[in-house]
Scaffold this active site. Structure first.
Site, PDB file in Angstrom:
ATOM      1  CE  LYS A   1     -48.090  -9.208 -39.935  1.00  0.00           C
ATOM      2  NZ  LYS A   1     -48.283  -7.948 -39.536  1.00  0.00           N
TER       3      LYS A   1
ATOM      4  CB  SER B   1     -45.061  -7.691 -36.654  1.00  0.00           C
ATOM      5  OG  SER B   1     -47.118  -7.451 -37.086  1.00  0.00           O
TER       6      SER B   1
ATOM      7  CB  SER C   1     -46.833  -3.504 -37.563  1.00  0.00           C
ATOM      8  OG  SER C   1     -46.107  -4.549 -36.681  1.00  0.00           O
TER       9      SER C   1
END
Ligand code: GLN
Length: 483
Positions: free
Chosen positions: A76, A151, A175
């Protein structure tokens, strides 16, 4: 090859069925050919990946390879990667190449993993849909008109689209679990303090936790073996022994006590999701578990409490982005004040600004007691509810999300309806507890996730439970049409 799990790929590498360079090249080609549809990567690190793969092949040939040597993953884009853009999904950091690696990134490097690239995300991890990214929304491979969740939406979409076998994510209020649910993959948010936050760009420091996202619980266990552990660079990282998470995957579940919170099966929940989750719970009963109803009475309060605490911490954490030290700086500032104002005004997107304003307001003298302190008190009550229930049952099960993936744009004008999507995930972060999302079926062709919540440091138990479920079901093996 693209349907293989990390565990299967590791076996293939060891047997010499393919080399890490072949594997890595195949994934890089696939990202090039397919990611236009999903927008799941912000940066692809082709050169570095091939160099790491070459080194991995050499260590496999020399006989000194570990469990992770040569396996491709993606990070990420809030994990700092030395010399590689670390954008956090923001224009503010579009030009930022980190001078150092996050501990999680360094650990994967040491383990011999190959980094394919950095995945798309909501700006500064604020969101439940991946639509707030400066780089545009990532798309759900099950239906590209829908969000992949957020997210860590890029990580979810990339794994679901078989562009990488696994990816890291971070979870401040859901997330990892929420995109795992909406993309039909497996994700684990560890206990707060299990995984180092050093070099993971801070959103809300008392809630943030990094974790694995992959197809199976077994793969998440392999990743957690690399990620977990004490780090002197993170003062909230706990010094506690790290078990081998793959060693206990096959323990039988007979006698397991499962609690189903009645508040998780309320009117807010899509009845078709409730049905899939209950069918999954029935599988556990077949495996020897017993089920009882429990109560987490403050579940609804987790949304207002979280949406005070997280923005409050964010407003403080994000004050470092001032146009002076790194990141975006406006052109031709008139004076210092103008530079601060315009750099932040132009560098941050709308949702980030909303959070900074809410958080700053909640922390003002005069409002602090009414909002921030009150939210912290509610947080403690939520935590106590979990502690009480977990004295009685081993794990809590329920849905991960109230709905399957929604359409891109559907909730754009209504931030509160977006926040409501977090109803089942936020309270774990407030309590610091670990939780997983595991695929448990589909509704209208879109995946559904079941959430499994355990006591502090019960990651091995959660992975064992999820793995046993995946031995008798094949929801985690389903792929989006055409993939
Ligand atoms: N949706 C939540 C938020 O917007 C959680 C995001 C996260 O876990 N990073 O804050």
């Amino acid at each position: 090859m693209f349907d293989k799990t990390l565990a299967e790929l590791a076996a293939g590498l060891r047997k010499g069925d393919f080399s890490s360079v072949e594997l890595t090249s195949a994934y890089l080609e696939r990202i090039k050919a397919e990611d236009g549809r999903y927008n799941s990567f912000i940066t692809v690190t082709e050169e570095q990946a091939l160099a790491q793969a070459k080194a991995a092949d050499a260590s496999i040939a020399a006989g000194d390879a570990g469990a992770f040597t040569g396996l491709p993953i993606a990070h990420k884009d809030l994990f700092c990667t030395q010399g590689v853009r670390t954008s956090c999904g923001s224009k503010m950091l579009d030009n930022f190449a980190s001078p150092y690696d996050a501990t999680v990134v360094a650990k994967f490097k040491q383990a011999g993993a190959v980094m394919l690239g950095k995945t798309n995300m909501d700006e500064f991890a604020m969101g439940s849909s991946n639509e707030s990214s400066f780089y545009g929304a990532a798309r759900n491979p099950w239906n590209t008109d829908c969000v992949p969740g957020g997210s860590s939406g890029g990580s979810g979409a990339a794994v679901a689209a078989r562009l990488t076998p696994a990816a890291t994510g971070s979870d401040t209020g859901g997330s990892i679990r929420q995109p795992a649910a909406l993309c039909g993959i497996t994700g684990l948010k560890p206990t707060y303090g299990r995984v180092s936050r050093y070099g993971m760009i801070a959103y809300a420091s008392s809630l943030d936790q990094g974790g694995p996202m992959a197809h199976t619980a077994e793969d998440c266990a392999m990743m957690l073996n690399v990620m977990a552990g004490f780090d002197p660079m993170d003062s909230t990282c706990l010094n506690r022994e790290v078990p081998d998470y793959t060693a206990t995957l096959n323990e039988p579940l007979a006698g397991l006590k499962i609690g189903l919170p009645k508040e998780y099966f309320s009117d807010a929940l899509d009845p078709q999701i409730a049905e899939r989750v209950k069918a999954a719970v029935a599988e556990f009963e077949k495996l020897g578990a017993t089920v009882k109803e429990v109560s987490l009475p403050r579940t609804e309060l987790s949304i207002p409490a979280y949406y005070i605490i997280a923005p409050a911490e964010a407003s403080s954490n994000l004050s470092r982005f001032d146009g002076v030290r790194y990141g975006y700086r406006c052109t031709d500032p008139k004076d210092l004040e103008d530079m601060y104002k315009r750099s932040r005004g132009e560098g941050f997107g709308a949702e980030v600004k909303r959070r900074i304003m809410v958080g700053t307001y909640a922390l003002c003298a005069g409002y602090y007691d009414a909002y921030y302190n009150k939210a912290q008190q509610i947080r403690r009550l939520i935590q106590q509810d979990f502690v009480r229930v977990l004295e009685d049952v081993d794990v809590i099960m329920g849905p991960t999300t109230p709905h399957p993936a929604f359409r891109i744009g559907e909730k754009n004008n209504d931030p509160v309806s977006m926040y409501m999507e977090d109803i089942f995930t936020l309270s774990l972060n407030l309590a610091g507890l670990p939780g997983m999302s595991v695929p448990c079926g589909q509704v209208n062709g879109l995946p559904v996730g079941m959430q499994i919540i355990g006591n502090y440091f019960a990651e091995a138990k959660l992975l064992n439970i999820a793995h046993q479920f995946q031995q008798v079901t094949d929801h985690h093996k389903q792929a989006p049409a055409g993939i």
